[in-house]
Enzyme design. Structure first.
Site, PDB file in Angstrom:
ATOM      1  N   THR A 285      -5.091   6.107 -21.173  1.00 21.06           N
ATOM      2  CA  THR A 285      -4.771   4.795 -20.635  1.00 21.06           C
ATOM      3  C   THR A 285      -3.395   4.421 -21.180  1.00 21.06           C
ATOM      4  O   THR A 285      -2.910   5.021 -22.145  1.00 21.06           O
ATOM      5  CB  THR A 285      -5.805   3.739 -21.065  1.00 21.06           C
ATOM      6  OG1 THR A 285      -6.027   3.864 -22.460  1.00 21.06           O
ATOM      7  CG2 THR A 285      -7.110   3.920 -20.314  1.00 21.06           C
TER       8      THR A 285
ATOM      9  N   LYS B 280      -3.141   0.694 -24.484  1.00 18.40           N
ATOM     10  CA  LYS B 280      -3.597   0.603 -25.881  1.00 18.40           C
ATOM     11  C   LYS B 280      -2.359   0.797 -26.768  1.00 18.40           C
ATOM     12  O   LYS B 280      -1.458  -0.022 -26.703  1.00 18.40           O
ATOM     13  CB  LYS B 280      -4.697   1.629 -26.128  1.00 18.40           C
ATOM     14  CG  LYS B 280      -5.941   1.382 -25.232  1.00 18.40           C
ATOM     15  CD  LYS B 280      -7.072   2.334 -25.534  1.00 18.40           C
ATOM     16  CE  LYS B 280      -8.331   1.999 -24.743  1.00 18.40           C
ATOM     17  NZ  LYS B 280      -8.410   2.698 -23.447  1.00 18.40           N
TER      18      LYS B 280
ATOM     19  N   GLU C  45      -0.566   4.833  -0.130  1.00 16.01           N
ATOM     20  CA  GLU C  45      -1.443   6.009  -0.237  1.00 16.01           C
ATOM     21  C   GLU C  45      -0.639   7.291  -0.065  1.00 16.01           C
ATOM     22  O   GLU C  45       0.223   7.386   0.803  1.00 16.01           O
ATOM     23  CB  GLU C  45      -2.538   5.926   0.817  1.00 16.01           C
ATOM     24  CG  GLU C  45      -3.444   4.736   0.581  1.00 16.01           C
ATOM     25  CD  GLU C  45      -4.506   4.573   1.643  1.00 16.01           C
ATOM     26  OE1 GLU C  45      -4.894   5.575   2.244  1.00 16.01           O
ATOM     27  OE2 GLU C  45      -4.926   3.436   1.857  1.00 16.01           O
TER      28      GLU C  45
ATOM     29  N   TYR D  69       0.853  -1.202   0.000  1.00 14.82           N
ATOM     30  CA  TYR D  69       0.000   0.000   0.000  1.00 14.82           C
ATOM     31  C   TYR D  69       0.880   1.240   0.000  1.00 14.82           C
ATOM     32  O   TYR D  69       1.904   1.286   0.699  1.00 14.82           O
ATOM     33  CB  TYR D  69      -0.899   0.025   1.236  1.00 14.82           C
ATOM     34  CG  TYR D  69      -2.334  -0.330   0.910  1.00 14.82           C
ATOM     35  CD1 TYR D  69      -3.058   0.457   0.015  1.00 14.82           C
ATOM     36  CD2 TYR D  69      -2.957  -1.433   1.472  1.00 14.82           C
ATOM     37  CE1 TYR D  69      -4.372   0.135  -0.301  1.00 14.82           C
ATOM     38  CE2 TYR D  69      -4.263  -1.754   1.164  1.00 14.82           C
ATOM     39  CZ  TYR D  69      -4.974  -0.968   0.268  1.00 14.82           C
ATOM     40  OH  TYR D  69      -6.264  -1.275  -0.046  1.00 14.82           O
TER      41      TYR D  69
ATOM     42  N   ARG E  23      -1.532  -2.161 -17.957  1.00 13.02           N
ATOM     43  CA  ARG E  23      -2.892  -1.636 -17.808  1.00 13.02           C
ATOM     44  C   ARG E  23      -2.968  -0.583 -16.706  1.00 13.02           C
ATOM     45  O   ARG E  23      -2.966  -0.912 -15.513  1.00 13.02           O
ATOM     46  CB  ARG E  23      -3.821  -2.801 -17.484  1.00 13.02           C
ATOM     47  CG  ARG E  23      -5.194  -2.556 -17.949  1.00 13.02           C
ATOM     48  CD  ARG E  23      -6.037  -3.788 -17.955  1.00 13.02           C
ATOM     49  NE  ARG E  23      -7.310  -3.401 -18.494  1.00 13.02           N
ATOM     50  CZ  ARG E  23      -7.732  -3.696 -19.699  1.00 13.02           C
ATOM     51  NH1 ARG E  23      -7.008  -4.435 -20.487  1.00 13.02           N
ATOM     52  NH2 ARG E  23      -8.905  -3.276 -20.115  1.00 13.02           N
TER      53      ARG E  23
ATOM     54  N   ASP F 118      -8.566  13.669 -24.078  1.00  9.47           N
ATOM     55  CA  ASP F 118      -8.427  12.266 -23.672  1.00  9.47           C
ATOM     56  C   ASP F 118      -7.833  11.525 -24.872  1.00  9.47           C
ATOM     57  O   ASP F 118      -8.508  11.319 -25.881  1.00  9.47           O
ATOM     58  CB  ASP F 118      -9.823  11.738 -23.300  1.00  9.47           C
ATOM     59  CG  ASP F 118      -9.826  10.264 -22.923  1.00  9.47           C
ATOM     60  OD1 ASP F 118      -8.836   9.568 -23.209  1.00  9.47           O
ATOM     61  OD2 ASP F 118     -10.834   9.811 -22.351  1.00  9.47           O
TER      62      ASP F 118
HETATM   63  N1  DSN Z   1     -13.137  -0.104 -23.870  1.00  9.07           N
HETATM   64  C1  DSN Z   1     -12.268   0.891 -24.477  1.00  9.07           C
HETATM   65  C2  DSN Z   1     -12.244   0.745 -25.955  1.00  9.07           C
HETATM   66  O1  DSN Z   1     -12.356  -0.365 -26.452  1.00  9.07           O
HETATM   67  O2  DSN Z   1     -12.090   1.719 -26.688  1.00  9.07           O
HETATM   68  C3  DSN Z   1     -12.606   2.263 -24.044  1.00  9.07           C
HETATM   69  O3  DSN Z   1     -12.864   2.342 -22.687  1.00  9.07           O
END
Ligand code: DSN
Length: 494
Positions: free
Chosen positions: A288, A291, A95, A93, A297, A262
Site C-alpha cells: 500500500t 503507510k 480503463e 475513467y 491511499r 507484501d
Molecule cells: N488495516 C491495515 C493495518 O492496520 O495494518 C492492514 O490492512
C-alpha cells in the site's frame, strides 16, 4: 476481453441519465450547487453547501491535530499529495493501460500514470527488467490481482498466521472459539472462510517460533516442502522484525512456488533503505502507499515485466472497473517526496523512534515487547504480564490522546476483538517532527495510563462501562491535556 469491450460500448451509447441527480438536487433545494458557490461570508463551497459533512471533517482535523496518531499503518500526507488526491482527476475513467485505454480523453491521465510508474521505479531501485502496476486500489486488491494473475482456483497458498502478524488477504480462515494449538507451527485454517483468498484457494499458515516470536525459516521450509504451495507469502501487519527475503525465495524455488513479498507496512522504509528490500529477490512485491510510504491511499505492485503483463490483465478486466486517477496522482506526488534525502532521514528516524519506544517500555516500565524489540516502525506489546486487556488499554490511551490499536500477539488464545496485545507505531508522529525526546515522554504517558487501568476500580468491569468511566478519569484527562500541548508544538500542516 471481447465481451468486456462490447458491454462497455453498449453503456457508452446510452444517453446519460441526469433525472435522478436533478431530482435529488431539487429536493435538497441546492439547484445552484453545480455552479461555483458564491457567498458573502467567505465560506468554502463545502461549508456553504453541506455544513454537516464540513463540520465533521473539521472535527476530524482537530482530532488529528490534537492527538498522537500512533496506529502503525497510518500517516499524514503533505498538502501537495492531498491536493492531487482531491483533484478533478477523480472525474475521469481510464480503463486499460497507458496508451491503450478503452475510453477517450486520457492524454493527461496517461502522462500521470507513466510519471507514477517512473517514480516508483526510482523509489524502489527496480532492475531494468522489472516494472510496476500502480492501478490497484488497496493492498488487498493488489494481492488479489497477483493471485488472479499467477494462480488457478483451488491452488495452495501459504502465508503467515494472522494472529502472529499476517494479513487477512494472505488466506485467512478460522473456526470460532477454537484458537490454533499454540504448540503447533502450522495452521490449516478453519470453517469460516472469511476472506476471499481462503474461499477460492486452499490455504495454510506458518507461525513464528513460539519462543523467539520470530520466523523459524527451517520450519517454514519443512512445511512448504510437505505442502508444496503454489505461492509463498511474507509480510503482514504486526511483525516487527526484518524478513530474510533471500531465504524465503530459496524455499519458494525449492518447492516450485512463486514468492510474494507484501511490504505494505514497511514500503517507505524499504524505499529509503532503512530496512532490507525484497525487490529483485521475490517474484512479486506488493504494497500500500499510505503507510510508511506516505503517498496517499493506493497500492503498487512490482515484478518482472513478464509478470507485470499478467498482472495488468488481472487488474483489468480481472478486477477493476476503473483506476482511481486521483489516487495515482497522489502516489506520484508522494513518490517525488520519497525520492529525496529528506525522506531517507525521515524513514531512519521512524525506525529510531520505534526502537527508542521499545527500549523505554522494556527498560523503564517492564513492558513485554514481542520479540524483544523492533527493526521497523512498530512495537507490539504483550500485555499479559500487566493483566490489562489490549482493548481496555487502547481505549484508555485514546482518551489520553494516544491513538493505537489492540492487537493479537503470537500464540494469542484470546479472540481478535479482545486480544492480549497492543500495536503502536511511529510513522505519523515522526512526520510531525517528533524524535527520541518526545518518545521518552510518550512512553512515560503510556505507563501512567497502564497504571490507571490497573487500579482496583477498573478490575472486573465490563468494557461498555469501562470506556465511559475511563473517559471521566481526571488523570486521563490531565494526560490528554499534556498530549495536546505536545501536539501543538508539532502542528500538522492541515
Ligand atoms: N488495516 C491495515 C493495518 O492496520 O495494518 C492492514 O490492512
Amino acid at each position: 476481453m471481447e465481451e468486456y469491450i462490447t458491454a462497455n460500448q453498449d453503456n457508452n451509447n446510452n444517453t446519460p441519465n441526469t433525472t435522478s441527480y436533478q431530482t435529488i438536487q431539487s429536493a435538497n433545494n441546492l439547484a445552484a450547487s453545480t455552479l461555483p458557490t458564491q457567498n458573502s461570508t467567505n465560506q468554502s463551497p463545502l461549508q456553504a453547501q453541506d455544513p454537516e459533512v464540513y463540520n465533521l471533517i473539521k472535527q476530524e482535523e482537530q482530532r488529528q491535530q490534537h492527538k498522537l496518531s500512533m496506529i502503525a499503518s497510518e500517516n499524514f500526507f503533505s498538502k501537495a499529495v492531498r491536493e492531487a488526491t482531491g483533484s478533478v482527476l477523480s472525474n475521469k475513467y481510464s480503463e486499460g493501460n497507458t496508451g491503450k485505454r478503452y475510453y477517450e480523453g486520457n492524454e493527461f491521465i496517461d502522462q500521470i500514470e507513466l510519471l507514477t510508474i517512473a517514480r516508483a521505479k526510482e523509489a524502489f531501485n527496480l532492475p531494468d527488467d522489472w516494472s510496476a502496476n500502480v492501478q490497484t486500489l488497496s493492498g488487498s486488491t493488489a494481492n488479489l490481482s497477483v493471485y488472479l494473475a499467477l494462480l488457478n482456483i483451488g491452488d495452495f497458498i501459504m502465508g503467515m498466521y494472522l494472529p502472529d502478524g499476517g494479513h487477512l488477504s494472505h488466506g485467512w480462515s478460522y473456526t470460532p472459539k477454537q484458537p490454533a494449538d499454540p504448540k503447533k507451527t502450522v495452521y490449516y485454517g478453519g470453517k469460516n472462510k472469511v476472506n476471499i483468498s481462503s474461499k477460492i484457494f486452499n490455504t495454510i499458515s506458518y507461525k513464528v517460533d513460539p519462543v523467539t516470536k520470530q520466523f523459524d525459516y527451517d520450519e517454514v521450509e519443512r512445511i512448504a516442502t510437505l505442502q508444496k504451495p503454489k505461492l509463498l507469502i511474507t509480510g503482514g501487519t504486526a511483525y516487527p522484525r526484518n524478513i530474510d527475503y533471500k531465504r524465503m525465495k530459496q524455499i519458494a524455488t525449492k518447492v516450485g512456488a512463486y514468492y510474494l513479498a507484501d511490504v505494505a507496512h514497511e514500503a517507505g522504509l524499504v524505499a529509503a533503505g532503512a530496512v532490507p528490500s525484497p525487490v529483485g529477490i521475490a517474484d512479486v512485491v506488493t504494497m500500500t502507499t499510505h503507510k510508511t510510504l506516505r503517498s496517499g491511499r493506493s497500492a503498487i505492485i512490482l515484478a518482472h515485466k513478464d509478470i507485470i503483463k499478467k498482472i495488468n490483465k488481472a487488474v483489468l478486466p480481472g478486477l477493476l472497473g476503473g483506476p482511481f486517477n486521483h489516487a495515482i496522482a497522489g502516489v506520484a506526488v508522494g513518490l517525488k517526496e520519497v525520492n529525496t534525502p529528506q525522506f531517507k532521514e525521515y524513514a531512519q528516524q521512524v525506525v529510531k523512534n520505534a526502537q527508542h519506544l521499545a527500549n523505554e517500555l522494556i527498560t523503564k516500565y517492564q513492558f513485554n515487547v514481542v520479540s524483544g524489540g523492533t527493526d521497523k516502525h512498530l512495537v507490539l506489546i504483550d500485555l499479559t504480564n500487566k493483566n490489562v486487556p489490549g482493548r481496555f488499554f487502547s481505549k484508555a490511551l485514546d482518551h489520553a490522546g494516544i491513538v493505537s490499536n489492540y492487537n493479537t500477539i503470537p500464540g494469542d488464545l484470546k479472540p481478535p476483538l479482545n486480544p492480549s496485545g497492543l500495536r503502536i507505531g511511529t510513522p505519523w508522529i515522526t512526520t510531525r517532527g517528533m524524535k527520541e525526546e518526545q518518545i521518552t515522554q510518550i512512553a512515560s504517558w503510556m505507563d501512567q495510563v497502564l497504571k490507571i487501568c490497573q487500579e482496583d476500580r477498573y478490575q472486573g468491569i465490563k468494557f461498555k462501562d469501562f470506556k465511559i468511566e475511563i473517559k471521566q478519569n481526571i488523570e486521563i484527562q490531565r494526560i490528554a491535556k499534556e498530549v495536546k500541548q505536545l501536539c501543538l508544538q508539532f502542528p500538522l500542516d492541515i
